[in-house]
Design an enzyme around this catalytic site. Structure first.
Site, short mmCIF file in Angstrom:
data_model
loop_
_atom_site.label_atom_id
_atom_site.label_comp_id
_atom_site.label_asym_id
_atom_site.label_seq_id
_atom_site.Cartn_x
_atom_site.Cartn_y
_atom_site.Cartn_z
N ASP A 35 0.97 -1.19 0.08
CA ASP A 35 0.01 -0.01 -0.18
C ASP A 35 0.94 1.12 -0.05
OD1 ASP A 35 -3.26 0.11 1.19
OD2 ASP A 35 -1.93 2.03 0.99
N CYS A 274 -20.16 -0.30 1.04
CA CYS A 274 -20.20 -0.87 -0.36
C CYS A 274 -21.66 -0.27 -0.80
CB CYS A 274 -20.17 -2.30 -0.16
SG CYS A 274 -18.57 -2.72 0.12
N PHE A 275 -22.86 -0.63 0.18
CA PHE A 275 -24.28 -0.85 -0.69
C PHE A 275 -24.51 0.54 -1.56
CE2 PHE A 275 -26.10 -4.07 2.42
CZ PHE A 275 -25.63 -5.08 1.89
P1 NAD Z 1 -9.92 0.48 1.74
O1 NAD Z 1 -10.03 2.39 1.36
O2 NAD Z 1 -9.71 0.38 2.85
O3 NAD Z 1 -8.51 0.32 1.04
C1 NAD Z 1 -8.01 0.38 -0.20
C2 NAD Z 1 -6.34 0.61 -0.10
O4 NAD Z 1 -5.95 1.05 -1.31
C3 NAD Z 1 -5.99 1.84 0.85
O5 NAD Z 1 -5.31 1.49 1.98
C4 NAD Z 1 -5.26 2.91 -0.17
O6 NAD Z 1 -4.14 3.68 0.29
C5 NAD Z 1 -4.77 1.70 -1.13
N1 NAD Z 1 -4.36 2.44 -2.53
C6 NAD Z 1 -5.03 3.11 -3.46
N2 NAD Z 1 -4.21 3.31 -4.44
C7 NAD Z 1 -3.23 2.60 -4.39
C8 NAD Z 1 -1.93 2.25 -5.26
N3 NAD Z 1 -1.88 2.63 -6.60
N4 NAD Z 1 -1.02 1.44 -5.02
C9 NAD Z 1 -1.10 0.94 -3.57
N5 NAD Z 1 -2.06 0.96 -2.80
C10 NAD Z 1 -3.16 2.05 -3.12
O7 NAD Z 1 -10.84 -0.13 0.54
P2 NAD Z 1 -11.55 -1.65 0.93
O8 NAD Z 1 -12.86 -1.38 1.94
O9 NAD Z 1 -10.63 -2.44 1.47
O10 NAD Z 1 -12.16 -1.84 -0.43
C11 NAD Z 1 -11.67 -2.13 -1.53
C12 NAD Z 1 -12.23 -2.39 -2.68
O11 NAD Z 1 -13.14 -3.62 -2.20
C13 NAD Z 1 -13.58 -1.76 -3.12
O12 NAD Z 1 -13.54 -1.52 -4.48
C14 NAD Z 1 -14.71 -2.04 -2.36
O13 NAD Z 1 -15.95 -1.59 -3.05
C15 NAD Z 1 -14.40 -3.60 -2.52
N6 NAD Z 1 -15.10 -4.45 -1.44
C16 NAD Z 1 -15.19 -3.92 -0.06
C17 NAD Z 1 -15.69 -4.53 0.91
C18 NAD Z 1 -15.81 -4.02 2.50
O14 NAD Z 1 -16.44 -4.76 3.15
N7 NAD Z 1 -15.14 -2.98 2.81
C19 NAD Z 1 -16.32 -5.64 0.60
C20 NAD Z 1 -16.36 -6.31 -0.79
C21 NAD Z 1 -15.62 -5.56 -1.66
C1 UDX Z 2 -21.97 -5.70 2.21
C2 UDX Z 2 -22.25 -7.04 1.65
O1 UDX Z 2 -23.11 -8.03 2.81
C3 UDX Z 2 -21.00 -7.90 1.47
O2 UDX Z 2 -21.34 -9.25 0.81
C4 UDX Z 2 -20.26 -7.02 0.34
O3 UDX Z 2 -19.09 -7.77 0.05
C5 UDX Z 2 -19.70 -5.62 0.98
O4 UDX Z 2 -21.00 -5.21 1.40
P1 UDX Z 2 -21.11 -4.70 4.88
O5 UDX Z 2 -21.53 -3.52 4.21
O6 UDX Z 2 -19.67 -5.29 5.17
O7 UDX Z 2 -21.39 -6.04 3.40
O8 UDX Z 2 -22.24 -5.56 5.90
P2 UDX Z 2 -23.69 -5.86 5.88
O9 UDX Z 2 -23.96 -7.03 6.84
O10 UDX Z 2 -24.16 -6.23 4.42
O11 UDX Z 2 -24.39 -4.70 6.27
C6 UDX Z 2 -24.57 -3.52 5.54
C7 UDX Z 2 -25.79 -2.94 6.22
O12 UDX Z 2 -26.96 -3.08 6.21
C8 UDX Z 2 -25.29 -2.38 7.67
O13 UDX Z 2 -25.42 -1.07 8.14
C9 UDX Z 2 -26.10 -3.04 8.48
O14 UDX Z 2 -26.55 -2.64 9.85
C10 UDX Z 2 -27.46 -3.15 7.58
N1 UDX Z 2 -28.50 -4.06 7.64
C11 UDX Z 2 -27.96 -5.54 7.50
C12 UDX Z 2 -29.62 -4.04 8.05
O15 UDX Z 2 -30.27 -2.84 8.16
N2 UDX Z 2 -30.72 -4.98 8.12
C13 UDX Z 2 -30.33 -6.07 7.77
O16 UDX Z 2 -31.25 -7.19 7.89
C14 UDX Z 2 -28.85 -6.43 7.43
#
Ligand code: NAD
Ligand code: UDX
Length: 460
Positions: A35, A274-275
């Site tokens: 990172d 995400c959502f």
């Molecule tokens: P995050 O912001 O926590 O982490 C992303 C990281 O990438 C940061 O630390 C940033 O510094 C780094 N970065 C950016 N550009 C860079 C580069 N050129 N070189 C090196 N590092 C770099 O984001 P996240 O929550 O881990 O999400 C990442 C992706 O995964 C997003 O597209 C998100 O939609 C997806 N996703 C997130 C979740 C979740 O629960 N957070 C779940 C499923 C998918």
């Molecule tokens: C979501 C998806 O579930 C996951 O598959 C994807 O990879 C990333 O986005 P996350 O956002 O981490 O995951 O948590 P999730 O458990 O889905 O909850 C999302 C939001 O919905 C939270 O604020 C949660 O409190 C709310 N929620 C969830 C409700 O209000 N009611 C429910 O029944 C379930």
């Protein structure tokens, strides 16, 4: 193609836990997580990981320094890897064309350019980030135009983990989705990635598709999940108007095996990174492809969620005799759900903003969210430092937050909130003592017996 060495660009909520799991399950693979953010990398290498996720610490500690490495050495790790995950952020664009809806792909592009510059031989590039459908095409073009050997295979492998349950979700995923180009080279790259997951996930749970189906499925999965929450939240308002109970309705419909019981919990509104972002991205894509009806259909899911948050703040103000000015209100919870320190798009941010703008004095307690994050989130939605200094107090316990308050509101369903000593809390609150349960986790009958005036989402 055999994968001996993996590099993951992006050490965030997805990159960190997913790579820790791969390292733990595949001791023969060397995994580098890189990172540009040196502070974040230092935290991954310390005793206090940058993200709070139950069970994650044990997995990281077990593999770190053996076959799992966190560093800022992006260039070297790219050069050494056979397979590179791109797990950088794809936030909603805040400027220019598509602002407020389209995904900002600047981090994806910068990662692709870094790969092109540093990759000296064949590589498999895996989109782990959630991206608009057909992004792989753009990545391929950037790689092709900036590298002299051009031996890249781009795969899509979206991540479905949810925060708070990431370790469970990664250990036993419902499915792994891998999309690739339908050519012999593409099939070989897909098989190489399948073999990594097959170290702990049975092959019948590893789905392979074409690239575009995989990219799109991620957006659609999140849209369907969020749609269920907006659906039950819309019904929560009708329950309140009619005397029905939304939990009973949820149970009644959820026992229909065609509907199923999950994601039917009414709440103050969904949050998380995400959502909203992914639905807005879907909305933008539909517009782009000339499908305004489809776009409007999905946009309504986000609009219903915004309304639910506003409805909750308004309920607090109206119940407290139409004025909260100068009144202390305890807010319990700032994270977007329990068991995470992530606050991105948390409903609590918006409810706090609304109450502060009405002049309330907020006493806020969350067991995991740092003070600096709370201040930054409120600043981001337009709350000034002056208002924060004057009207916001961050407390170190629920008891401290509720002391001498007019009302308490639960915004995150942390387990500890359900078992507070409500009798002691009641004694120290102004009367009438109001409770607003935005998560339906408190013992409402008991609270009413103690004398509280209770409002709960979707309880008529
Ligand atoms: P995050 O912001 O926590 O982490 C992303 C990281 O990438 C940061 O630390 C940033 O510094 C780094 N970065 C950016 N550009 C860079 C580069 N050129 N070189 C090196 N590092 C770099 O984001 P996240 O929550 O881990 O999400 C990442 C992706 O995964 C997003 O597209 C998100 O939609 C997806 N996703 C997130 C979740 C979740 O629960 N957070 C779940 C499923 C998918
Ligand atoms: C979501 C998806 O579930 C996951 O598959 C994807 O990879 C990333 O986005 P996350 O956002 O981490 O995951 O948590 P999730 O458990 O889905 O909850 C999302 C939001 O919905 C939270 O604020 C949660 O409190 C709310 N929620 C969830 C409700 O209000 N009611 C429910 O029944 C379930």
């Amino acid at each position: 193609m055999k994968v001996n060495r993996i590099c993951c660009i992006g050490a965030g909520y997805v990159g960190g836990p997913t790579m820790a799991m791969i390292a733990a399950k595949c001791p023969h693979i060397h995994v580098d997580v890189v990172d540009l953010n040196a502070e974040r990398i230092a935290a991954w290498n310390s005793d206090e990981l940058p993200i709070y996720e139950p069970g994650l610490n044990d997995i990281v500690v077990e593999a770190r320094g053996k076959n799992l490495f966190f560093s800022t050495d992006v260039e070297e790790s790219i050069a050494a890897a056979d397979l590179i995950f791109v797990s950088v952020g794809t936030p909603t664009k805040s400027y220019g064309i598509g602002a407020g809806r389209a995904a900002d792909l600047c981090y994806i592009e910068s990662a692709a350019r870094m790969i092109a510059k540093n990759a000296k031989g064949p590589k498999i590039i895996v989109e782990k980030s959630t991206i608009p459908v057909r992004t792989a095409e753009a990545i391929r073009t950037i790689l092709g135009a900036n590298s002299d050997h051009g031996q890249f295979q781009v795969l899509s492998n979206p991540e479905f983990l949810a925060e708070g349950t990431a370790v469970e979700d990664l250990t036993e995923p419902d499915r792994i989705l891998i999309g690739g180009e339908r050519t012999p080279e593409g099939d070989a790259a897909v098989e190489a990635l399948v073999s990594v997951y097959a170290n702990w996930v049975s092959r019948d749970r590893i789905l392979t598709t074409n690239l575009w189906s995989s990219e799109l499925s991620k957006l659609v999965a999140n849209a369907f999940l969020a749609q269920r929450i907006s659906s039950i939240n819309s019904i929560s308002a009708l329950c309140e108007a009619t005397g029905a109970d939304v939990d009973e309705v949820g149970r009644a419909i959820g026992t229909d095996s065609r509907i199923g019981p999950k994601f039917l919990k009414a709440s103050v509104g969904f949050g998380g990174s995400c959502f909203q972002k992914d639905i807005l991205n879907l909305v933008y894509l539909c517009e782009h492809f000339g499908l305004p009806q489809v776009s409007q259909y999905w946009h309504a899911v986000v609009q219903m969620n915004d309304w639910q948050k506003e409805r909750f703040s308004t309920k607090i103000v109206k119940t407290l005799f139409n004025t909260v000015r100068g009144k202390k209100i305890a807010i319990l919870g700032f994270a977007f759900k329990k068991d995470t320190n992530d606050t991105r798009e948390s409903a609590s941010i918006y409810v706090c903003r609304d109450l502060l703008s009405e002049g309330a004095n907020i006493a806020l307690y969350d067991p995991k969210v740092p003070v600096s994050t709370i201040h930054a989130d409120l600043n981001y939605v337009g709350v000034s430092d002056e208002v924060i200094d004057r009207q916001l107090t961050i407390c170190s316990s629920a008891e401290e937050a509720t002391d001498q308050s007019h009302g308490l509101a639960v915004l995150t369903e942390w387990d500890e909130f359900a078992t507070l000593d409500f009798s002691a809390i009641y004694d120290k609150m102004f009367k009438p003592a109001f409770v607003f349960d935005g998560r339906n986790v408190l013992p409402h009958d008991k609270l009413r017996e103690l004398g509280f005036d209770v409002y709960a989402i979707g309880k008529g």
